[in-house]
Design a protein around this motif. Structure first.
Motif, mmCIF file in Angstrom:
data_model
loop_
_atom_site.group_PDB
_atom_site.id
_atom_site.type_symbol
_atom_site.label_atom_id
_atom_site.label_comp_id
_atom_site.label_asym_id
_atom_site.label_seq_id
_atom_site.Cartn_x
_atom_site.Cartn_y
_atom_site.Cartn_z
ATOM 1 N N THR A 6 0.843 -1.208 0.000
ATOM 2 C CA THR A 6 0.000 0.000 0.000
ATOM 3 C C THR A 6 0.876 1.255 0.000
ATOM 4 O OG1 THR A 6 -0.133 -0.050 2.408
ATOM 5 C CG2 THR A 6 -1.897 -1.156 1.204
ATOM 6 N N ARG A 8 1.656 3.284 -2.437
ATOM 7 C CA ARG A 8 1.051 4.425 -3.136
ATOM 8 C C ARG A 8 0.116 5.183 -2.189
ATOM 9 N NH1 ARG A 8 -0.828 5.794 -8.697
ATOM 10 N NH2 ARG A 8 0.329 3.970 -9.373
ATOM 11 N N ARG A 9 -0.735 4.471 -1.491
ATOM 12 C CA ARG A 9 -1.674 5.100 -0.559
ATOM 13 C C ARG A 9 -0.915 5.793 0.571
ATOM 14 N NH1 ARG A 9 -5.230 0.999 2.348
ATOM 15 N NH2 ARG A 9 -4.995 0.083 0.305
ATOM 16 N N ASP A 12 0.768 8.993 -1.009
ATOM 17 C CA ASP A 12 -0.196 9.994 -1.490
ATOM 18 C C ASP A 12 -1.130 10.519 -0.402
ATOM 19 O OD1 ASP A 12 0.875 9.698 -3.998
ATOM 20 O OD2 ASP A 12 -0.795 8.528 -4.797
ATOM 21 N N GLU A 13 -1.677 9.622 0.406
ATOM 22 C CA GLU A 13 -2.705 10.020 1.365
ATOM 23 C C GLU A 13 -2.175 10.377 2.747
ATOM 24 O OE1 GLU A 13 -5.759 7.016 1.354
ATOM 25 O OE2 GLU A 13 -5.926 7.094 -0.837
ATOM 26 N N LYS A 14 -1.199 9.627 3.213
ATOM 27 C CA LYS A 14 -0.695 9.892 4.569
ATOM 28 C C LYS A 14 0.426 10.926 4.557
ATOM 29 C CE LYS A 14 0.709 7.885 8.851
ATOM 30 N NZ LYS A 14 0.877 6.730 9.672
ATOM 31 N N TYR A 37 5.526 1.782 -5.894
ATOM 32 C CA TYR A 37 4.416 2.717 -6.076
ATOM 33 C C TYR A 37 3.507 2.281 -7.230
ATOM 34 C CZ TYR A 37 2.089 7.289 -6.548
ATOM 35 O OH TYR A 37 1.172 8.311 -6.605
#
Length: 69
Positions: A6, A8-9, A12-14, A37
């Motif tokens: 995870t 990429r998440r 990007d998100e964290k 990624y």
């Protein structure tokens, strides 16, 4: 493969940073970071996992998930 990364998440998100910044901070090669990624089926090897977890002080479970797909 039921286990996926995870990254990429996480990036990007964290973290909300670029792949390049992630590479620079963790000391992983750009090739490794871009590969993780772009391909969730690629599981980070022990060295990469240790570098990421050590730098961000996280558990490996934050970078891996199990999926029935």
């Amino acid at each position: 493969m039921p286990v996926r990364n995870t990254v990429r998440r996480f990036i990007d998100e964290k973290l909300k940073i670029t792949r390049y910044e992630f590479s620079e901070r963790t000391g992983l090669s750009k090739t490794t970071v871009y590969s993780l990624y772009d391909n969730p089926e690629q599981i980070p090897n022990g060295i990469a996992l240790n570098k990421i977890c050590d730098y961000y002080k996280i558990q490996p479970g934050e970078l891996l998930e199990w999926s029935e797909d």
